[in-house]
Design an enzyme around this catalytic site. Structure first.
Site, mmCIF file in Angstrom:
data_model
loop_
_atom_site.group_PDB
_atom_site.id
_atom_site.type_symbol
_atom_site.label_atom_id
_atom_site.label_comp_id
_atom_site.label_asym_id
_atom_site.label_seq_id
_atom_site.Cartn_x
_atom_site.Cartn_y
_atom_site.Cartn_z
ATOM 1 N N SER A 128 43.657 -27.101 -48.702
ATOM 2 C CA SER A 128 42.276 -26.924 -49.354
ATOM 3 C C SER A 128 41.560 -25.834 -48.726
ATOM 4 O O SER A 128 41.154 -25.983 -47.259
ATOM 5 C CB SER A 128 41.512 -28.316 -49.445
ATOM 6 O OG SER A 128 40.246 -27.949 -49.775
ATOM 7 N N HIS A 135 44.855 -25.001 -52.612
ATOM 8 C CA HIS A 135 43.935 -25.743 -53.313
ATOM 9 C C HIS A 135 42.559 -25.549 -53.303
ATOM 10 O O HIS A 135 41.948 -25.195 -52.375
ATOM 11 C CB HIS A 135 44.093 -27.415 -52.731
ATOM 12 C CG HIS A 135 43.302 -28.490 -53.214
ATOM 13 N ND1 HIS A 135 43.971 -29.167 -54.368
ATOM 14 C CD2 HIS A 135 42.171 -28.979 -53.232
ATOM 15 C CE1 HIS A 135 42.835 -29.986 -54.673
ATOM 16 N NE2 HIS A 135 41.813 -30.002 -53.937
ATOM 17 N N ASP A 195 38.589 -26.100 -54.493
ATOM 18 C CA ASP A 195 37.640 -27.204 -54.845
ATOM 19 C C ASP A 195 36.581 -26.465 -55.444
ATOM 20 O O ASP A 195 35.701 -26.003 -54.884
ATOM 21 C CB ASP A 195 37.385 -27.828 -53.760
ATOM 22 C CG ASP A 195 38.598 -28.891 -53.258
ATOM 23 O OD1 ASP A 195 38.971 -29.797 -53.780
ATOM 24 O OD2 ASP A 195 38.879 -28.656 -52.156
ATOM 25 N N MET A 206 32.848 -27.168 -57.059
ATOM 26 C CA MET A 206 32.154 -28.280 -57.214
ATOM 27 C C MET A 206 30.768 -27.700 -57.903
ATOM 28 O O MET A 206 30.287 -26.759 -57.300
ATOM 29 C CB MET A 206 31.714 -28.946 -55.641
ATOM 30 C CG MET A 206 33.032 -29.230 -55.105
ATOM 31 S SD MET A 206 32.577 -30.085 -53.490
ATOM 32 C CE MET A 206 34.055 -30.462 -52.650
ATOM 33 N N HIS A 223 40.965 -27.845 -58.475
ATOM 34 C CA HIS A 223 40.460 -29.109 -58.437
ATOM 35 C C HIS A 223 39.044 -29.312 -58.831
ATOM 36 O O HIS A 223 38.133 -28.849 -58.275
ATOM 37 C CB HIS A 223 40.481 -29.837 -57.154
ATOM 38 C CG HIS A 223 39.991 -31.151 -57.021
ATOM 39 N ND1 HIS A 223 39.830 -32.031 -55.635
ATOM 40 C CD2 HIS A 223 39.644 -31.990 -58.085
ATOM 41 C CE1 HIS A 223 39.439 -33.128 -56.055
ATOM 42 N NE2 HIS A 223 39.306 -33.301 -57.363
ATOM 43 N N MET A 243 35.791 -30.372 -59.657
ATOM 44 C CA MET A 243 34.666 -31.689 -59.682
ATOM 45 C C MET A 243 33.491 -31.263 -60.296
ATOM 46 O O MET A 243 32.316 -30.963 -59.471
ATOM 47 C CB MET A 243 34.581 -31.971 -58.083
ATOM 48 C CG MET A 243 35.839 -32.511 -57.351
ATOM 49 S SD MET A 243 35.823 -32.337 -55.490
ATOM 50 C CE MET A 243 36.578 -30.792 -55.416
ATOM 51 N N MET A 251 42.236 -39.906 -55.346
ATOM 52 C CA MET A 251 41.166 -39.218 -54.467
ATOM 53 C C MET A 251 41.330 -40.226 -53.353
ATOM 54 O O MET A 251 41.240 -41.475 -53.527
ATOM 55 C CB MET A 251 39.837 -39.056 -54.755
ATOM 56 C CG MET A 251 39.483 -37.763 -55.719
ATOM 57 S SD MET A 251 40.051 -36.322 -55.048
ATOM 58 C CE MET A 251 38.792 -36.430 -53.552
ATOM 59 N N ASP A 307 44.078 -36.552 -51.918
ATOM 60 C CA ASP A 307 43.420 -35.648 -51.721
ATOM 61 C C ASP A 307 42.277 -36.277 -50.687
ATOM 62 O O ASP A 307 41.256 -37.278 -51.609
ATOM 63 C CB ASP A 307 42.871 -34.711 -52.913
ATOM 64 C CG ASP A 307 41.804 -33.606 -52.592
ATOM 65 O OD1 ASP A 307 41.646 -33.348 -51.278
ATOM 66 O OD2 ASP A 307 41.187 -33.206 -53.178
HETATM 67 C C1 DX5 Z 1 37.058 -33.211 -51.318
HETATM 68 C C2 DX5 Z 1 37.907 -32.053 -51.515
HETATM 69 C C3 DX5 Z 1 39.167 -31.897 -50.821
HETATM 70 C C4 DX5 Z 1 38.600 -31.567 -49.444
HETATM 71 C C5 DX5 Z 1 39.634 -32.464 -48.727
HETATM 72 O O1 DX5 Z 1 36.173 -33.555 -52.179
HETATM 73 O O2 DX5 Z 1 38.650 -32.261 -53.090
HETATM 74 O O3 DX5 Z 1 40.015 -30.999 -51.206
HETATM 75 O O4 DX5 Z 1 38.864 -30.219 -49.106
HETATM 76 O O5 DX5 Z 1 39.396 -32.014 -47.282
HETATM 77 P P1 DX5 Z 1 39.958 -33.038 -45.952
HETATM 78 O O6 DX5 Z 1 41.457 -32.647 -45.922
HETATM 79 O O7 DX5 Z 1 39.414 -32.211 -44.737
HETATM 80 O O8 DX5 Z 1 39.469 -34.411 -46.323
HETATM 81 ZN ZN ZN Z 2 40.204 -31.413 -53.670
#
Ligand code: DX5
Ligand code: ZN
Length: 245
Positions: free
Chosen positions: A8, A32, A34, A36, A65, A67, A136, A186
Site C-alpha cells: 500500500s 495498492h 487507497d 479516501m 481501494h 474508501m 478490513m 488489509d
Molecule cells: C487503511 C488502508 C490500508 C493501509 C494499511 O485504511 O486501507 O491499505 O495502507 O496500512 P498498514 O499496512 O500500515 O496497516
Molecule cells: Zn487499503
C-alpha cells in the site's frame, strides 16, 4: 492457491510515487492505492488524477481501494482509467450490483470490501458479481494501526464460502464463467500477523507500513510472501481445496 502481495502506497512518500512503485516492482503482485474522501473515512488522500498519473509510471497492476461515499458514481472511472482491480465498500454502495458490473465491464476485477464490524453473510448472494472480497483488519482510514484479531473468524467463514465457489475454477477467466474469487486482507498485516491471516484463509495481502517502513521494501515483500506461503501450505483450508483447485 496463490499468495499475492499488494504493497500500500499510503505508507510511501507521496512526493515520489513513481519511485516508490518501482521499489517493489520486482517483488510484488499489485500496487495498492487507497482513495479516501474525508467522508467515508476521516482522512483524505488522492483521487482519479493521481491514479491516472501513477498508471502511466507503474509497471505493476494497480489495486484501487475506494474508501469513499457514493462509489456507485465514482468507481467505474477508476476501472476505465486502467486499474486492474477496483474495490468498493459494501457500507457505502447503494447499487452494488450495478457498480460491480460496471467495474467488470470496464475490464477490471471487481472487489467488495467489508469493515471489521460488517458481516459477510448478507453479501453471499452478491459474490457472483465479485472477483475479490476485501476484509478490513483495521477500521479503514489510516496506515500503521494494530491488526484486529476479531476479524479472523470472519476470514475463516469467508474462505469456507469461497472454497465451494472456487472449486475447480482456474485463477483466470471471467466472473461467473470461472474466475476464482480472491480473499484480501488489509490493515496491520506484518511479519507478526500475516501467518494468522494466511492460516485463516486470506490469499491477497495488503501491507503498507510493513513494506514502506522497511529499509528494503522489496525484501520486506519477499519475506512476507515466504511467511504467507509457508502458513498457507500448512493451513487446513488450503490442503482441503487443493485437489479441485
Ligand atoms: C487503511 C488502508 C490500508 C493501509 C494499511 O485504511 O486501507 O491499505 O495502507 O496500512 P498498514 O499496512 O500500515 O496497516
Ligand atoms: Zn487499503
Amino acid at each position: 492457491m496463490v499468495v499475492q502481495i499488494s504493497p500500500s502506497i499510503l505508507s510511501a512518500d507521496f512526493a515520489r510515487l513513481a519511485d516508490e512503485a518501482k521499489a517493489v516492482e520486482e517483488a510484488a503482485d499489485w500496487l495498492h492505492v487507497d482513495v479516501m474522501d474525508n467522508h467515508f473515512v476521516p482522512n483524505l488522500t488522492l483521487g482519479l488524477p493521481v491514479v491516472q498519473a501513477l498508471l502511466k509510471h507503474a509497471a505493476l497492476p494497480v489495486d484501487c481501494h475506494l474508501m469513499i461515499e457514493d462509489p456507485d458514481r465514482y468507481a467505474p472511472a477508476y476501472a476505465e482509467a486502467g486499474a486492474g482491480n477496483v474495490t468498493i465498500h459494501a457500507e457505502a454502495a447503494k447499487a452494488p450490483v450495478r457498480t460491480l458490473r460496471a467495474i467488470r465491464a470496464a475490464g477490471a476485477r471487481s472487489g467488495l470490501a467489508l469493515n471489521p464490524g460488517t458481516a459477510i453473510q448478507p453479501y453471499e448472494d452478491l459474490l457472483v458479481e465479485v472477483d475479490m472480497v476485501l476484509l478490513m483488519t483495521v477500521e479503514p482510514g489510516f496506515g500503521g494501526q494494530k491488526f484486529l484479531d476479531l476479524v479472523l473468524p470472519k476470514i475463516r467463514r469467508t474462505r469456507a464460502m469461497l472454497a465451494a465457489r472456487n472449486a475447480g475454477r482456474p485463477p483466470v477467466g471471467h466472473g461467473e464463467q470461472g474466475r476464482e474469487i480472491w480473499l484480501q486482507v488489509d490493515g496491520g498485516v506484518s511479519d507478526e500477523t500475516i501467518e494468522r491471516c494466511a492460516e485463516a484463509g486470506a490469499d491477497v495481502f495488503v501491507a503498507g507500513s510493513a513494506v514502506y517502513g522497511a529499509q528494503d521494501p522489496a525484501r520486506a515483500v519477499r519475506d512476507l510472501r515466504e511467511q504467507a506461503e509457508l502458513a498457507t501450505a500448512r493451513a487446513a483450508w488450503s490442503t482441503a481445496v487443493s485437489p479441485g483447485a
